[in-house]
Write a protein that holds these residues in place. Structure first.
Motif, PDB file in Angstrom:
ATOM      1  N   GLU A 149       0.834  -1.196   0.000  1.00 28.64           N
ATOM      2  CA  GLU A 149       0.000   0.000   0.000  1.00 28.64           C
ATOM      3  C   GLU A 149       0.874   1.253   0.000  1.00 28.64           C
ATOM      4  N   GLY A 150       0.542   2.168  -0.892  1.00 29.00           N
ATOM      5  CA  GLY A 150       1.286   3.422  -1.008  1.00 29.00           C
ATOM      6  C   GLY A 150       2.415   3.383  -2.033  1.00 29.00           C
ATOM      7  N   LEU A 151       2.730   2.193  -2.573  1.00 23.13           N
ATOM      8  CA  LEU A 151       3.787   2.113  -3.572  1.00 23.13           C
ATOM      9  C   LEU A 151       3.305   2.682  -4.905  1.00 23.13           C
ATOM     10  N   ARG A 152       4.217   3.289  -5.653  1.00 27.65           N
ATOM     11  CA  ARG A 152       3.931   3.821  -6.981  1.00 27.65           C
ATOM     12  C   ARG A 152       3.885   2.656  -7.956  1.00 27.65           C
ATOM     13  N   VAL A 153       2.932   2.693  -8.884  1.00 29.47           N
ATOM     14  CA  VAL A 153       2.787   1.647  -9.892  1.00 29.47           C
ATOM     15  C   VAL A 153       3.113   2.243 -11.255  1.00 29.47           C
ATOM     16  N   VAL A 154       4.097   1.635 -11.923  1.00 29.99           N
ATOM     17  CA  VAL A 154       4.581   2.121 -13.219  1.00 29.99           C
ATOM     18  C   VAL A 154       4.565   0.936 -14.179  1.00 29.99           C
ATOM     19  N   ASN A 155       4.068   1.164 -15.411  1.00 27.99           N
ATOM     20  CA  ASN A 155       4.069   0.040 -16.359  1.00 27.99           C
ATOM     21  C   ASN A 155       5.434  -0.100 -17.018  1.00 27.99           C
ATOM     22  N   THR A 156       5.597  -1.156 -17.796  1.00 23.38           N
ATOM     23  CA  THR A 156       6.905  -1.468 -18.396  1.00 23.38           C
ATOM     24  C   THR A 156       7.360  -0.407 -19.389  1.00 23.38           C
ATOM     25  N   GLN A 157       6.445   0.448 -19.864  1.00 21.07           N
ATOM     26  CA  GLN A 157       6.818   1.548 -20.763  1.00 21.07           C
ATOM     27  C   GLN A 157       7.133   2.833 -19.985  1.00 21.07           C
ATOM     28  N   GLY A 158       7.066   2.764 -18.650  1.00 24.11           N
ATOM     29  CA  GLY A 158       7.390   3.926 -17.829  1.00 24.11           C
ATOM     30  C   GLY A 158       6.214   4.818 -17.488  1.00 24.11           C
ATOM     31  N   TYR A 159       4.982   4.424 -17.872  1.00 27.38           N
ATOM     32  CA  TYR A 159       3.804   5.245 -17.581  1.00 27.38           C
ATOM     33  C   TYR A 159       3.433   5.115 -16.105  1.00 27.38           C
ATOM     34  N   ASP A 160       3.290   6.231 -15.420  1.00 30.51           N
ATOM     35  CA  ASP A 160       2.941   6.261 -13.997  1.00 30.51           C
ATOM     36  C   ASP A 160       1.423   6.065 -13.859  1.00 30.51           C
ATOM     37  N   LEU A 161       1.025   4.909 -13.334  1.00 32.97           N
ATOM     38  CA  LEU A 161      -0.396   4.582 -13.195  1.00 32.97           C
ATOM     39  C   LEU A 161      -1.001   5.116 -11.895  1.00 32.97           C
ATOM     40  N   GLY A 162      -0.169   5.468 -10.922  1.00 34.15           N
ATOM     41  CA  GLY A 162      -0.667   5.990  -9.654  1.00 34.15           C
ATOM     42  C   GLY A 162      -0.109   5.220  -8.476  1.00 34.15           C
ATOM     43  N   LEU A 163      -0.832   5.256  -7.346  1.00 32.21           N
ATOM     44  CA  LEU A 163      -0.392   4.626  -6.100  1.00 32.21           C
ATOM     45  C   LEU A 163      -1.342   3.504  -5.701  1.00 32.21           C
ATOM     46  N   VAL A 164      -0.781   2.467  -5.075  1.00 39.05           N
ATOM     47  CA  VAL A 164      -1.611   1.386  -4.533  1.00 39.05           C
ATOM     48  C   VAL A 164      -2.376   1.949  -3.345  1.00 39.05           C
ATOM     49  N   ASP A 165      -3.705   1.985  -3.456  1.00 36.17           N
ATOM     50  CA  ASP A 165      -4.551   2.476  -2.374  1.00 36.17           C
ATOM     51  C   ASP A 165      -4.810   1.361  -1.363  1.00 36.17           C
ATOM     52  N   HIS A 166      -5.199   0.201  -1.871  1.00 35.08           N
ATOM     53  CA  HIS A 166      -5.428  -0.972  -1.030  1.00 35.08           C
ATOM     54  C   HIS A 166      -5.480  -2.201  -1.926  1.00 35.08           C
ATOM     55  N   LEU A 167      -5.718  -3.350  -1.342  1.00 35.74           N
ATOM     56  CA  LEU A 167      -5.816  -4.589  -2.102  1.00 35.74           C
ATOM     57  C   LEU A 167      -7.155  -5.247  -1.821  1.00 35.74           C
ATOM     58  N   LEU A 168      -7.589  -6.057  -2.777  1.00 33.60           N
ATOM     59  CA  LEU A 168      -8.819  -6.841  -2.638  1.00 33.60           C
ATOM     60  C   LEU A 168      -8.469  -8.310  -2.723  1.00 33.60           C
ATOM     61  N   GLU A 169      -9.183  -9.108  -1.958  1.00 34.28           N
ATOM     62  CA  GLU A 169      -9.030 -10.555  -2.056  1.00 34.28           C
ATOM     63  C   GLU A 169     -10.209 -11.073  -2.867  1.00 34.28           C
ATOM     64  N   THR A 170      -9.916 -11.739  -3.979  1.00 29.52           N
ATOM     65  CA  THR A 170     -10.995 -12.199  -4.863  1.00 29.52           C
ATOM     66  C   THR A 170     -11.212 -13.702  -4.808  1.00 29.52           C
ATOM     67  N   GLY A 171     -10.337 -14.417  -4.136  1.00 29.77           N
ATOM     68  CA  GLY A 171     -10.439 -15.871  -4.096  1.00 29.77           C
ATOM     69  C   GLY A 171      -9.382 -16.516  -4.961  1.00 29.77           C
ATOM     70  N   SER A 172      -9.283 -16.083  -6.224  1.00 30.69           N
ATOM     71  CA  SER A 172      -8.273 -16.679  -7.099  1.00 30.69           C
ATOM     72  C   SER A 172      -6.924 -15.982  -6.938  1.00 30.69           C
ATOM     73  N   ASN A 173      -6.923 -14.661  -6.793  1.00 36.97           N
ATOM     74  CA  ASN A 173      -5.693 -13.911  -6.569  1.00 36.97           C
ATOM     75  C   ASN A 173      -6.046 -12.549  -5.975  1.00 36.97           C
ATOM     76  N   ASP A 174      -5.068 -11.922  -5.353  1.00 32.97           N
ATOM     77  CA  ASP A 174      -5.277 -10.585  -4.813  1.00 32.97           C
ATOM     78  C   ASP A 174      -5.252  -9.577  -5.959  1.00 32.97           C
ATOM     79  N   VAL A 175      -5.863  -8.417  -5.736  1.00 34.84           N
ATOM     80  CA  VAL A 175      -5.949  -7.385  -6.759  1.00 34.84           C
ATOM     81  C   VAL A 175      -5.484  -6.061  -6.163  1.00 34.84           C
ATOM     82  N   LEU A 176      -4.560  -5.395  -6.862  1.00 34.43           N
ATOM     83  CA  LEU A 176      -4.129  -4.053  -6.472  1.00 34.43           C
ATOM     84  C   LEU A 176      -5.190  -3.050  -6.899  1.00 34.43           C
TER      85      LEU A 176
END
Length: 172
Positions: free
Chosen positions: A102-129
């Protein structure tokens, strides 16, 4: 002292001070391996000990120090259960507590800044940022949901620099 919320107390059970427990841990019974418990509401925390616990139907109930009747148990309804962060076990390389992401910056492989991790969700199959977009997001996104699947979508997690690199199209 940093506290980690691991559950919540529910309604009283019976007349001898037992209380229902809503565990947030992966293994619901694992909540009882963390001690001492810190009970809190509105930022006020008090340490308590566990006298005993047991499964009841599909849930859990606990008897806590200094609670011996239903009236005392009723006062605990809705209180958060936390433990000191230093009581959590060390994780293996490549494993993370949600609080570490939580709070980490998320950047895609092309360098685009997507924002910050606000929280995570548990979906059953995998967690979601849940990534809150920055205010300059040219794609007009407010929030992105990115599955926390290593190697497929999550390419690198660097908690030291505070960045998660993802393979994610910014228009999603």
């Amino acid at each position: 002292m940093e506290k980690i919320t691991v559950g919540k107390l529910g309604a009283p059970y019976g007349i001898r001070g037992w209380v229902k427990v809503n565990s947030f841990t992966d293994d619901p019974e694992g909540i009882f391996s963390y001690q001492p418990w810190l009970l809190g509401r509105d930022g006020n925390w008090q340490e308590t000990g566990i006298v005993k616990w047991r499964r009841h139907n599909k849930g859990l109930v606990v008897l806590l120090d200094q609670i011996s009747d239903r009236n005392g148990a009723e006062l605990l309804n809705g209180m958060d259960i936390a433990v000191p962060a230093d009581k959590l076990p060390e994780l293996a390389e490549g494993d993370y507590y949600w609080r570490d992401l939580e709070g980490l910056r998320v950047v895609n492989t092309q360098g685009y800044d997507l924002g910050l991790v606000d929280h995570l969700l548990e979906t059953g199959s995998n967690d979601v940022l849940v990534v809150k977009a920055n205010s300059r997001d040219s794609f007009g996104q407010r929030e992105r949901l990115i599955p926390f699947v290593m190697d497929q979508f999550i390419k690198k997690v660097d908690t030291t620099d505070g960045v998660i690199e993802v393979d994610w199209d910014p228009s999603f």
